[in-house]
Design an enzyme around this catalytic site. Structure first.
Site, PDB file in Angstrom:
ATOM      1  N   CYS A  72       0.907  -1.213   0.127  1.00  0.00           N
ATOM      2  CA  CYS A  72       0.093  -0.009   0.055  1.00  0.00           C
ATOM      3  C   CYS A  72       0.872   1.326  -0.050  1.00  0.00           C
ATOM      4  O   CYS A  72       1.934   1.208   0.439  1.00  0.00           O
ATOM      5  CB  CYS A  72      -0.831   0.004   1.291  1.00  0.00           C
ATOM      6  SG  CYS A  72      -1.767  -1.289   1.702  1.00  0.00           S
ATOM      7  N   ASP A  73       0.482   2.259  -0.725  1.00  0.00           N
ATOM      8  CA  ASP A  73       0.907   3.582  -0.524  1.00  0.00           C
ATOM      9  C   ASP A  73       0.032   4.652  -0.476  1.00  0.00           C
ATOM     10  O   ASP A  73      -1.102   4.510  -1.302  1.00  0.00           O
ATOM     11  CB  ASP A  73       1.817   3.742  -1.526  1.00  0.00           C
ATOM     12  CG  ASP A  73       2.945   5.085  -1.269  1.00  0.00           C
ATOM     13  OD1 ASP A  73       3.676   5.067  -0.398  1.00  0.00           O
ATOM     14  OD2 ASP A  73       2.581   6.153  -1.635  1.00  0.00           O
ATOM     15  N   SER A  74      -0.123   5.680  -0.070  1.00  0.00           N
ATOM     16  CA  SER A  74      -1.023   6.903   0.175  1.00  0.00           C
ATOM     17  C   SER A  74      -0.053   8.177   0.003  1.00  0.00           C
ATOM     18  O   SER A  74       0.669   8.296   0.778  1.00  0.00           O
ATOM     19  CB  SER A  74      -1.885   6.920   1.698  1.00  0.00           C
ATOM     20  OG  SER A  74      -2.730   5.615   1.377  1.00  0.00           O
TER      21      SER A  74
END
Length: 213
Positions: free
Chosen positions: A78-80
């Site tokens: 995941c990355d945000s």
């Protein structure tokens, strides 16, 4: 099936546990700054998707190296990042940067971009993979100066994308969310469900799973 979360985020782990999945946590060793530097003017969605994929692939490589049995495994990376005023920003890291971010966000809105990558391992090889992104609009309150001082002093906004949380102290300063709230917390359950389906895994089969099961 083994489920691995390629992230050290407590919020992502808590979200998955609340949704019935208790994963192994294996943190990737990727150099995010180097990956970002290698991209030529990427669109925000491409940026978070590429980083999520790099994290999932890094953890997958380590799992394969240590898995002599060829265990059926799914890994989620995941990355945000937050897009605010045309600028895409990640974790502020320092109180000064967090304060600057909040001056830009206060009373306005931003787009929280979340990228996910799912890698499925079977019989000692990568059997399938899927990637995707989710964009959610976040509408911010205008904290009073003393409120912002107190919030920054907690240290919470320094280590999260966009310098705020929805599920923590920062939630007091969020007026609303237009879109998927789980993606703002860190892991989009609808997107993850769809990506798992693409690699042949039904999410309900993971409910109640434990790392030592």
């Amino acid at each position: 099936m083994r489920f691995v979360l390629a992230s050290a985020s407590p919020a992502r782990l808590a979200m998955l546990r609340a949704a019935g999945v208790d994963p192994d946590v294996v943190v990737s060793g990727v150099d995010e700054a180097a990956i970002i530097a290698s991209l030529s003017d990427p669109a925000p969605a491409e940026l978070v998707r590429t980083l999520a994929a790099a994290k999932a692939d890094d953890v997958a490589a380590g799992v394969l190296d240590g898995d002599a049995r060829g265990e059926d495994t799914v890994i989620v990376g995941c990355d945000s990042m937050l897009s605010i005023g045309g600028e895409v920003v990640g974790k502020p890291g320092t109180p000064e940067v967090a304060r600057t971010r909040w001056k830009a966000m206060s009373g306005g809105s931003g787009e929280l971009l979340t990228g996910h990558a799912v890698v499925r391992l079977r019989d000692g090889v990568v059997a399938a993979r899927a990637e995707g992104t989710r964009a959610t609009t976040v509408r911010f309150a205008a904290p009073e100066p003393q409120e912002l001082d107190a919030y920054i002093a907690t240290g919470e906004p320094l280590a999260v994308a966009g310098a705020f949380t929805l599920d923590g102290l920062g939630g007091w300063f969020v007026e609303g969310v237009d879109g998927d709230p789980s993606s703002v917390i860190g892991i989009s359950l609808p997107l993850t469900r769809g990506l798992l389906a693409e690699v042949g895994v039904g999410v309900v089969s993971l409910w109640g799973a434990r790392p030592d099961a």
